[in-house]
Design a protein around this motif. Structure first.
Motif, mmCIF file in Angstrom:
data_model
loop_
_atom_site.group_PDB
_atom_site.id
_atom_site.type_symbol
_atom_site.label_atom_id
_atom_site.label_comp_id
_atom_site.label_asym_id
_atom_site.label_seq_id
_atom_site.Cartn_x
_atom_site.Cartn_y
_atom_site.Cartn_z
ATOM 1 N N ASP A 153 0.765 -1.286 -0.054
ATOM 2 C CA ASP A 153 -0.016 -0.177 0.173
ATOM 3 C C ASP A 153 0.908 1.175 -0.034
ATOM 4 O O ASP A 153 2.129 1.071 0.106
ATOM 5 N N GLY B 298 -4.213 6.342 6.716
ATOM 6 C CA GLY B 298 -4.453 4.957 6.748
ATOM 7 C C GLY B 298 -4.240 4.165 5.353
ATOM 8 O O GLY B 298 -4.162 2.922 5.466
ATOM 9 N N TYR C 270 -2.400 -10.706 8.937
ATOM 10 C CA TYR C 270 -1.855 -9.751 8.367
ATOM 11 C C TYR C 270 -0.208 -9.585 8.674
ATOM 12 O O TYR C 270 -0.066 -9.315 9.801
ATOM 13 N N ASN D 247 -1.257 -7.749 11.868
ATOM 14 C CA ASN D 247 -2.773 -7.198 12.038
ATOM 15 C C ASN D 247 -3.487 -8.553 12.188
ATOM 16 O O ASN D 247 -3.201 -9.547 11.512
ATOM 17 N N ARG E 142 -6.710 -9.004 11.139
ATOM 18 C CA ARG E 142 -7.800 -8.680 10.101
ATOM 19 C C ARG E 142 -7.232 -8.628 8.637
ATOM 20 O O ARG E 142 -6.049 -8.453 8.698
ATOM 21 N N GLY F 142 -6.223 -6.377 5.483
ATOM 22 C CA GLY F 142 -5.748 -4.862 5.541
ATOM 23 C C GLY F 142 -6.828 -3.996 4.622
ATOM 24 O O GLY F 142 -7.757 -4.299 4.056
ATOM 25 N N ASP F 143 -6.821 -2.654 5.125
ATOM 26 C CA ASP F 143 -7.416 -1.797 4.325
ATOM 27 C C ASP F 143 -6.604 -0.513 3.847
ATOM 28 O O ASP F 143 -6.060 0.066 4.802
ATOM 29 N N PRO F 144 -6.189 -0.370 2.655
ATOM 30 C CA PRO F 144 -7.064 -1.011 1.360
ATOM 31 C C PRO F 144 -6.642 -2.233 0.727
ATOM 32 O O PRO F 144 -7.140 -2.417 -0.643
ATOM 33 N N GLU F 145 -5.533 -2.876 1.295
ATOM 34 C CA GLU F 145 -5.307 -3.843 0.525
ATOM 35 C C GLU F 145 -6.277 -5.152 0.027
ATOM 36 O O GLU F 145 -6.016 -5.855 -0.693
HETATM 37 N N1 GLY Z 1 -3.334 -0.663 5.367
HETATM 38 C C1 GLY Z 1 -2.834 -1.121 6.567
HETATM 39 C C2 GLY Z 1 -3.545 -1.592 7.512
HETATM 40 O O1 GLY Z 1 -4.806 -2.371 7.150
HETATM 41 O O2 GLY Z 1 -3.319 -1.888 8.717
#
Ligand code: GLY
Ligand code: AMP
Length: 420
Positions: free
Chosen positions: A211, A225, A268, A284, A286, A288-291
């Protein structure tokens, strides 16, 4: 199947879209959901931090499967409450979610299992932390120990910045998350993330991504983020991911199992790669956001089968069918993000570009019948292609057809890979 999905961001819209593509899904309820998710399922206003309320609703809808998107309900034990009530659930226990909820917990697990990561010290008072810091010098990394919504990390290039960051943590800038601090060796290299479905000691790798964390083109400006992502991450070759499994993931899962808190869900694995060698930056617990947005674009309906196999402990017999493709997601954010920004500006979306491109909603709502921005990161314009360049061109072609005067995006997502 009746499926309940907890969360309201772009990650959850991408998960909801993938789940809804699978013929096993008869009914999908997203709680609380957003305007985009309302197009692939039903949305329900529910406090997803309230375990009793979540269990009661899962019972009411006769949920066959519950998928938990964000970390906060996991850290609060919502998955334990669901499992105790007999619901098949995707997401780790509260005890296993410590791998994200406490930086020092993860460091201690790495110490115990020998996983390569940055050297560190943990402190719960300012003076000894300052003393350690001065002994180490800069560059150095200061992290609030607990969950701080992605804001608790300072990569300090000089000692004054590091000292300010330490004082902020102990002055309560991150609330309870800052009761302790981890001071870490600065690692150089290229970052990439790796996603592995896990159940105890069983694993199924489900993709890689990178990201872009800075707000502006050229990786300049404040940290966010995430302003865009792509999958796969070319730096994570098969040989390197095999090494990450052997040196980092399997030892961690073995240690978690040994402690009586096996990890179940998606891990993650945030990595720093230098001279071909991987070291762990963070876990992490859960997606990833935005992955997840490019990842789901590539996985499609089989994401549900893989998550079910994870929850039912059938990962060993499960395979992912990879098309040899690439996907890329551009985040459209409200002007001002990650600083202060206005909510409520109107957005007009184009017809999406067929099966190869779609817009996931991250922070939208419907107001007076119109689609409006309701957060900092608002849309994730995502496309796939045979090459990353093709996916990128397709994504920006769709970005250019969005009408939103108060939004902005980076124009260079993917540049590290695509640079000439
Ligand atoms: N893109 C990083 C996260 O989801 O923590
Ligand atoms: P974290 O929340 O631990 O992922 O940290 C956020 C970001 O800070 C990471 O994605 C990295 O870009 C950076 N970072 C964290 N730890 C280190 C480290 N030890 N060395 C260099 N950069 C780091």
């Amino acid at each position: 199947m009746n499926i309940l999905l907890l969360g309201s961001g772009g990650r959850e819209h991408a998960l909801a879209w993938a789940i809804s593509q699978n013929p096993k899904c008869d009914r999908l309820v997203a709680a609380p959901g957003n305007a985009g998710m309302a197009e692939v399922g039903e949305c329900l206003p529910l406090d997803i931090m309230d375990a009793d309320a979540v269990v009661a609703f899962a019972a009411e809808m006769a949920a066959d499967f519950v998928v938990i998107g964000p970390e906060a309900p996991l850290a609060a034990g919502v998955s334990d409450a669901l499992r105790n009530a007999g619901f098949l659930t995707f997401g780790p226990s509260q005890a296993a979610a410590e791998l994200e909820a406490s930086k020092s917990f993860t460091k201690a697990v790495c110490d115990a299992c020998g996983a390569p990561t940055a050297a560190y010290g943990r402190f719960d008072a300012l003076e000894p932390a300052l003393e350690y810091l001065r002994g180490q010098g800069a560059p150095i990394v200061i992290k609030a120990d607990g969950l701080a919504a992605g804001k608790g990390v300072t990569v300090a290039m000089d000692l004054a910045t590091a000292e300010d960051a330490l004082r902020d943590v102990f002055d309560g800038a991150f609330g309870d998350a800052g009761a302790a601090v981890v001071i870490e060796e600065f690692m150089e290299g290229e970052e990439a993330s790796f996603f592995v479905l896990c159940n105890g000691l069983s694993t199924l790798p489900i993709g890689t991504a990178q990201d872009h964390k800075r707000a502006f083109d050229g990786d300049e400006g404040p940290n966010t983020g995430g302003m865009g992502a792509y999958s796969p991450a070319p730096i994570l070759t098969d040989a390197l991911t095999a090494r990450v499994m052997d040196e980092i993931v399997t030892p961690t899962l073995t240690e978690m199992d040994r402690r009586g808190t096996p990890f179940e869900g998606v891990l993650y694995v945030g990595l720093m790669i230098k001279d071909g060698a991987p070291r762990l930056v963070e876990y992490n617990v859960r997606f990833g956001d935005p992955e997840t947005q490019p990842l789901m674009m590539r996985l499609g309906a089989q994401a549900l089968d893989a998550m079910l196999a994870c929850a039912e402990n059938r990962l060993e017999e499960t395979r992912i069918n990879w098309a040899d493709d690439h996907a890329l997601s551009v985040v459209m954010a409200a002007k001002g993000y990650p600083g202060s920004y206005a909510k409520g500006s109107e957005i007009e979306l184009p017809e999406t570009g067929g099966p190869q491109a779609r817009i996931f909603h991250a922070g939208t709502t419907i107001s007076d019948g119109k689609l409006v921005a309701a957060g900092g990161r608002v849309l994730n314009v995502t496309a796939r292609g045979e090459t990353l360049a093709e996916a990128q061109a397709r994504a920006y072609e769709l970005v250019d057809r969005v009408t939103w005067d108060d939004g902005f995006c980076r124009r260079d997502i993917g540049w590290r890979v695509l640079k000439p």
